[in-house]
Design an enzyme around this catalytic site. Structure first.
Site, short mmCIF file in Angstrom:
data_model
loop_
_atom_site.label_atom_id
_atom_site.label_comp_id
_atom_site.label_asym_id
_atom_site.label_seq_id
_atom_site.Cartn_x
_atom_site.Cartn_y
_atom_site.Cartn_z
CB VAL A 291 -0.93 0.02 1.12
CG1 VAL A 291 -1.51 1.39 1.30
CG2 VAL A 291 -1.86 -1.01 1.11
CB CYS A 292 1.08 4.22 0.45
SG CYS A 292 1.23 6.00 0.59
#
Length: 222
Positions: free
Chosen positions: A126-127
């Site tokens: 994520v990210c």
């Protein structure tokens, strides 16, 4: 909750117990990386959903077992070190955060990711966690996303093909954009694991909580 401590706990009622599908022969093995300066929400959101399919096999992992401070001072507790983390994983997960650049240069972290990724079913982030995967050489030639401020500029330098989407599946790599996209990622991965039955993924996420019409799963291809 600055200075608080969170440890992953996995509920006794797993998705397999809620579904009418065949019983699983073993619990899933999911490893979620913790490191100093990570963004807690990148990890905690997906953890809350993935715990529903882990069947007791979700591991929070850091260089050394013990407390790890996030980029806002929230402390999470790693139950496993790189050495004690299971070698064969169904899901390997990396969050983003202000500590990303240091992890991209950390030889032990990158070696751990390469080793577990060699046998993992899904390699995920994520990210800016995707930048850490990229630094480990795990996104070479793969479509991927990241936080918008680094996606198009940094991912190509790591051999990845940047994609402006919230969640990107490319073979067994799954990357999500910033923070809130982590929930979309976890729902999508649950649905894939449950043979494309998104309803069961939603039950795992919020049993007994009806969702309003137009909750957006179509945008994830579910």
């Amino acid at each position: 909750m600055r200075g608080g401590m969170i440890e992953a706990t996995v509920g006794a009622r797993t998705c397999s117990e809620r579904s009418a599908g065949p019983a699983r022969t073993r619990a899933l093995r999911i490893a979620m990386l913790l490191y100093p300066g990570m963004t807690a929400l990148d990890l905690v959101g997906p953890q809350a959903l993935l715990a529903g399919i882990a069947g007791g096999g979700l591991h929070l992992v850091a260089r050394a077992a013990g407390p790890v401070s996030s980029d806002t001072g929230l402390t999470l507790l790693a139950g496993d070190s790189f050495e004690t983390c299971p070698r064969d994983l169904d899901v390997l997960f990396v969050p983003g955060g202000d500590g990303t650049p240091a992890q991209m240069r950390d030889a032990d972290t990158l070696a751990f990711l390469r080793d577990r990724a060699a046998r993992a079913g899904w390699i995920t982030s994520v990210c800016t966690g995707s930048l850490i995967l990229g630094a480990a050489g795990l996104l070479q030639g793969y479509r991927a996303t990241s936080h918008w401020c680094v996606r198009d500029r940094v991912l190509p330098r790591l051999g990845a093909i940047p994609v402006d989407e919230r969640v990107v599946f490319d073979r067994n790599r799954v990357t999500a954009a910033g923070v809130s996209a982590g929930l979309d990622f976890a729902l999508a991965l649950c649905a894939r694991h449950l043979a494309g039955r998104p309803g069961e993924a939603l039950i795992a996420a919020a049993p007994g909580q009806p969702l309003p019409y137009g909750h957006g799963l179509a945008s994830l291809g579910l």
